[in-house]
Design an enzyme around this catalytic site. Sequence first.
Site, PDB file in Angstrom:
ATOM      1  CG  HIS A  20      -1.681 -16.491  -1.593  1.00 51.60           C
ATOM      2  ND1 HIS A  20      -2.125 -17.040  -0.303  1.00 51.60           N
ATOM      3  CD2 HIS A  20      -0.521 -17.274  -1.999  1.00 51.60           C
ATOM      4  CE1 HIS A  20      -1.323 -17.842  -0.040  1.00 51.60           C
ATOM      5  NE2 HIS A  20      -0.289 -18.085  -0.801  1.00 51.60           N
ATOM      6  CE  LYS A  44       3.033 -26.699   0.584  1.00 52.64           C
ATOM      7  NZ  LYS A  44       2.824 -25.318   0.254  1.00 52.64           N
ATOM      8  NE  ARG A  97       7.104 -16.792   0.678  1.00 50.96           N
ATOM      9  CZ  ARG A  97       6.459 -17.942   1.085  1.00 50.96           C
ATOM     10  NH1 ARG A  97       5.413 -17.792   1.536  1.00 50.96           N
ATOM     11  NH2 ARG A  97       7.139 -18.922   1.043  1.00 50.96           N
ATOM     12  CB  SER A 135      -0.300 -19.801   4.042  1.00 50.54           C
ATOM     13  OG  SER A 135      -1.049 -19.245   3.084  1.00 50.54           O
TER      14      SER A 135
END
Length: 169
Positions: A20, A44, A97, A135
């Site tokens: 990030h 989430k 990514r 993450s």
Amino acid sequence: MAGRRIGVYPGTFDPITNGHMDIIQRAARLVDHLIIGVARNDGKGPIFSTQERVDMVAGELESLKAQGMSLEVQPFDQLLMNFAVASGAQVIIRGLRAVSDFEYEFQMAGMNARLNPSVDTVFLMASERHQFISSRFVKEIGRLGGDISTFVSPRVSTKLAERFKLTAG
């Protein structure tokens, strides 16, 4: 001459990773002011509260602000396009990514363009050394006692270790 070019880099940032931070540093060179939007995103199941994540991101930005980058952190709990417009942003920054990110992000960019064609979405590819960091993986490795020091800052690593001790006890 147009005014300041404002960008929004949205995410859950649970926690903020070195990947990030790489996107933030690069995005800050593309706009005059970058707002890091920390999404509430209860769906989430974040391990940190929205305010904890805002504080964590703000702490990580201090060194970049000291270098003269115009950055701020704001929580949001609304449609991303509404947040971007309310923030005066002309650009939404998204990090990619891998190819697996592309389809979802492409669909989101298309929907956002339909909602407001005056706000563009800009994709930044993750740097090679950060392409595999997520993450979710960082939390899983940390929860199981693995070394996450190459994925997050020492400050974030400490906060994760403290959180995992609290949830284990």
